[in-house]
Design a protein around this motif. Structure first.
Motif, PDB file in Angstrom:
ATOM      1  N   ALA A 255      57.839  82.890  42.761  1.00 46.40           N
ATOM      2  CA  ALA A 255      56.547  82.660  42.259  1.00 46.40           C
ATOM      3  C   ALA A 255      55.388  81.571  43.029  1.00 46.40           C
ATOM      4  N   TYR A 256      56.215  80.557  43.437  1.00 44.80           N
ATOM      5  CA  TYR A 256      55.632  79.637  44.271  1.00 44.80           C
ATOM      6  C   TYR A 256      54.701  79.961  45.365  1.00 44.80           C
ATOM      7  N   LEU A 257      55.792  80.861  46.245  1.00 45.12           N
ATOM      8  CA  LEU A 257      55.249  81.539  47.522  1.00 45.12           C
ATOM      9  C   LEU A 257      54.418  82.504  47.247  1.00 45.12           C
ATOM     10  N   LYS A 258      54.281  83.446  45.918  1.00 45.02           N
ATOM     11  CA  LYS A 258      53.280  84.212  45.667  1.00 45.02           C
ATOM     12  C   LYS A 258      51.912  83.541  45.192  1.00 45.02           C
ATOM     13  N   ASP A 259      51.924  82.406  44.792  1.00 49.61           N
ATOM     14  CA  ASP A 259      50.552  81.851  44.328  1.00 49.61           C
ATOM     15  C   ASP A 259      49.679  81.583  45.467  1.00 49.61           C
TER      16      ASP A 259
ATOM     17  N   MET B  69      71.377  79.692  37.093  1.00 49.19           N
ATOM     18  CA  MET B  69      70.704  78.718  37.731  1.00 49.19           C
ATOM     19  C   MET B  69      70.152  79.068  39.116  1.00 49.19           C
ATOM     20  N   PHE B  70      71.041  79.456  39.578  1.00 48.78           N
ATOM     21  CA  PHE B  70      70.381  79.910  41.186  1.00 48.78           C
ATOM     22  C   PHE B  70      69.211  80.914  41.123  1.00 48.78           C
ATOM     23  N   ASN B  71      69.631  81.741  40.227  1.00 49.74           N
ATOM     24  CA  ASN B  71      68.511  83.052  40.108  1.00 49.74           C
ATOM     25  C   ASN B  71      67.246  82.362  39.625  1.00 49.74           C
ATOM     26  N   ARG B  72      67.320  81.342  38.799  1.00 45.89           N
ATOM     27  CA  ARG B  72      66.000  80.849  38.296  1.00 45.89           C
ATOM     28  C   ARG B  72      65.278  80.179  39.379  1.00 45.89           C
ATOM     29  N   LEU B  73      65.925  79.335  40.199  1.00 45.42           N
ATOM     30  CA  LEU B  73      65.440  78.904  41.260  1.00 45.42           C
ATOM     31  C   LEU B  73      64.924  79.779  42.253  1.00 45.42           C
ATOM     32  N   LEU B  74      65.518  80.825  42.380  1.00 45.59           N
ATOM     33  CA  LEU B  74      65.034  81.889  43.291  1.00 45.59           C
ATOM     34  C   LEU B  74      63.570  82.376  42.728  1.00 45.59           C
ATOM     35  N   ALA B  75      63.610  82.572  41.349  1.00 38.65           N
ATOM     36  CA  ALA B  75      62.433  83.105  40.921  1.00 38.65           C
ATOM     37  C   ALA B  75      61.209  82.072  40.866  1.00 38.65           C
ATOM     38  N   MET B  76      61.639  81.070  40.926  1.00 38.70           N
ATOM     39  CA  MET B  76      60.660  79.679  41.001  1.00 38.70           C
ATOM     40  C   MET B  76      60.025  80.018  42.304  1.00 38.70           C
ATOM     41  N   LYS B  77      61.031  79.851  43.294  1.00 35.22           N
ATOM     42  CA  LYS B  77      60.473  79.778  44.549  1.00 35.22           C
ATOM     43  C   LYS B  77      59.862  81.038  45.073  1.00 35.22           C
TER      44      LYS B  77
END
Length: 63
Positions: A11-15, A1-9
């Protein structure tokens, strides 16, 4: 779950879609200021030109 949140973060910062929209907004604002400044500077001369055209058309229509 934590890894998924980091991946979403990540992706958000890279957008960069929002940054592009802001850049386009700044360009449009700068162009608007340049157009207004140009009209303020050239306005009196344009008024003279259009007055001369109007006078010429009125004289041609009366004759």
């Amino acid at each position: 779950m934590f890894n998924r949140l980091l991946a979403m973060k990540h992706a958000y910062l890279k957008d960069e879609k929002g940054a592009t929209a802001i850049e386009y907004g700044l360009i449009a604002g700068l162009l608007s200021l340049l157009i207004v400044a140009g009209l303020v500077v050239a306005g009196p001369q344009l008024e003279i030109i259009f007055d001369n055209i109007g006078t010429s058309l009125s004289d041609a229509n009366a004759g």
